[in-house]
Design an enzyme around this catalytic site. Structure first.
Site, PDB file in Angstrom:
ATOM      1  N   ASP A 175      12.060  -2.143  10.965  1.00 17.40           N
ATOM      2  CA  ASP A 175      10.875  -1.798  10.180  1.00 17.40           C
ATOM      3  C   ASP A 175       9.996  -0.859  10.998  1.00 17.40           C
ATOM      4  O   ASP A 175       9.465  -1.237  12.039  1.00 17.40           O
ATOM      5  CB  ASP A 175      10.109  -3.081   9.827  1.00 17.40           C
ATOM      6  CG  ASP A 175       9.018  -2.874   8.797  1.00 17.40           C
ATOM      7  OD1 ASP A 175       8.350  -1.821   8.839  1.00 17.40           O
ATOM      8  OD2 ASP A 175       8.831  -3.765   7.957  1.00 17.40           O
ATOM      9  N   THR A 235       1.359  -5.023   2.540  1.00 22.34           N
ATOM     10  CA  THR A 235      -0.033  -5.408   2.294  1.00 22.34           C
ATOM     11  C   THR A 235      -0.097  -6.565   1.302  1.00 22.34           C
ATOM     12  O   THR A 235      -0.953  -7.445   1.415  1.00 22.34           O
ATOM     13  CB  THR A 235      -0.838  -4.209   1.755  1.00 22.34           C
ATOM     14  OG1 THR A 235      -0.807  -3.158   2.725  1.00 22.34           O
ATOM     15  CG2 THR A 235      -2.289  -4.572   1.465  1.00 22.34           C
ATOM     16  N   TRP A 295       0.859  -1.190   0.000  1.00 22.97           N
ATOM     17  CA  TRP A 295       0.000   0.000   0.000  1.00 22.97           C
ATOM     18  C   TRP A 295       0.886   1.229   0.000  1.00 22.97           C
ATOM     19  O   TRP A 295       1.889   1.262   0.724  1.00 22.97           O
ATOM     20  CB  TRP A 295      -0.858  -0.036   1.270  1.00 22.97           C
ATOM     21  CG  TRP A 295      -1.766   1.139   1.470  1.00 22.97           C
ATOM     22  CD1 TRP A 295      -3.088   1.211   1.130  1.00 22.97           C
ATOM     23  CD2 TRP A 295      -1.461   2.404   2.070  1.00 22.97           C
ATOM     24  NE1 TRP A 295      -3.606   2.436   1.467  1.00 22.97           N
ATOM     25  CE2 TRP A 295      -2.617   3.191   2.053  1.00 22.97           C
ATOM     26  CE3 TRP A 295      -0.301   2.961   2.610  1.00 22.97           C
ATOM     27  CZ2 TRP A 295      -2.666   4.488   2.554  1.00 22.97           C
ATOM     28  CZ3 TRP A 295      -0.333   4.258   3.112  1.00 22.97           C
ATOM     29  CH2 TRP A 295      -1.514   5.010   3.083  1.00 22.97           C
ATOM     30  N   HIS A 345      11.441  -0.986   6.231  1.00 20.66           N
ATOM     31  CA  HIS A 345      10.265  -1.595   5.612  1.00 20.66           C
ATOM     32  C   HIS A 345      10.448  -1.745   4.103  1.00 20.66           C
ATOM     33  O   HIS A 345      10.086  -2.766   3.521  1.00 20.66           O
ATOM     34  CB  HIS A 345       9.034  -0.737   5.904  1.00 20.66           C
ATOM     35  CG  HIS A 345       7.754  -1.354   5.444  1.00 20.66           C
ATOM     36  ND1 HIS A 345       7.268  -2.539   5.956  1.00 20.66           N
ATOM     37  CD2 HIS A 345       6.848  -0.944   4.514  1.00 20.66           C
ATOM     38  CE1 HIS A 345       6.132  -2.839   5.361  1.00 20.66           C
ATOM     39  NE2 HIS A 345       5.851  -1.899   4.485  1.00 20.66           N
ATOM     40  N   ALA A 356       8.459  -8.155   4.827  1.00 23.46           N
ATOM     41  CA  ALA A 356       7.959  -7.057   5.673  1.00 23.46           C
ATOM     42  C   ALA A 356       6.434  -7.015   5.642  1.00 23.46           C
ATOM     43  O   ALA A 356       5.823  -5.962   5.496  1.00 23.46           O
ATOM     44  CB  ALA A 356       8.547  -5.723   5.219  1.00 23.46           C
TER      45      ALA A 356
END
Length: 276
Positions: free
Chosen positions: A227, A98, A31, A256, A122
């Protein structure tokens, strides 16, 4: 080598890229980005003789900017539509953030008959939001704040996120790369605000615990311990434990966005896992 669209059952056009031949590797992005976020992986694995496929999630990138269906069930079904349209078999599914949730839900919901292995980078599973059963999660007001910024001034928010925590550019001694920041902004602004707004709920409130337990194929779980978007302790190690055949690989100090900032290391480890 081609690009195209597949139309889903509810009439949404999903954009995809399909390059090369050989064993297919299917990439699911984070995302609020697009398949362009996988450039460093697609070029690497294409050169290694793989067929590489990536799609833009509904409402993201070049796919239809629809107002509805921005939930994990639709995300998984859209991925299944791409896999079926291209008749992919023995695929390796790679999901970032995501996209990792999308891959997990796809495998649990649609089965493993067309898949061979998976990689979660991640990734958001098992569950991001804090709850009674997930005390280590992030408070819901964190995600409410993200939605507020998406709804009111996402252009600025999409500049600040990659310039700061997403790639770890806010850490002492970090060297921010302007091209990476601008490319993140470009991808984000290509998508629809409604999709991105609803997507926050999809990635933060979906509980993937039962999905993870259902998956039997080998899964590599890659997570950086620095992250700042999907905190390490409440994600990677927990997912690896829930998986029947999961392997956790922890990256010290990685952010991340490590598939971009540390593509050489991440790609090499994925290749070793695929060949292993």
């Amino acid at each position: 080598m081609k690009t195209g669209f597949v139309t889903t059952k509810d009439g949404v056009e999903i954009f995809y890229k399909d390059w090369g031949s050989g064993t297919p590797i299917v990439f699911s992005h984070g995302w609020p980005l697009s398949s362009d976020d996988w450039d460093a992986q697609m070029m690497f694995f294409l050169a290694q003789g793989f067929r590489v496929v990536a799609h833009d999630r509904r409402g993201h990138g070049r796919s239809s900017q629809v107002a509805t269906g921005h939930d994990m069930d639709h995300y998984a079904d859209d991925l299944a539509a791409v896999v079926q349209h291209l008749d992919l078999k023995g695929a390796i599914h790679v999901g970032h953030s995501t996209g990792g949730g999308e891959v997990v839900h796809y495998l649990a919901r649609h089965g493993e008959k067309r898949a061979a292995k998976a990689v979660l980078i991640a990734a958001v599973p098992p569950l991001m939001v804090k709850s009674a059963s997930n005390p280590g999660g992030l408070p819901k007001d964190v995600f409410d704040g993200i939605q507020q910024q998406v709804a009111t001034n996402r252009a600025q928010f999409y500049r600040d996120l990659p310039a700061g925590p997403f790639y770890g550019f806010n850490r002492p001694g970090a060297k921010p790369q302007e091209g990476i920041i601008q490319n993140w902004w470009r991808q984000g602004m290509m998508g629809g605000a409604k999709a991105h707004y609803d997507g926050v709920v999809a990635f933060s409130q979906t509980d993937f615990t039962e999905d993870l337990k259902k998956i039997t194929l080998p899964v590599l779980v890659q997570h950086g311990d620095d992250d700042q978007i999907v905190p390490y302790a409440d994600s990677g190690p927990l997912s690896a434990k829930l998986l029947k055949n999961g392997t956790l690989k922890t990256y010290k100090g990685y952010p991340h966005g490590m598939p971009t900032t540390h593509a050489d290391v991440i790609n090499a480890d994925i290749l070793a896992f695929i060949k292993g």
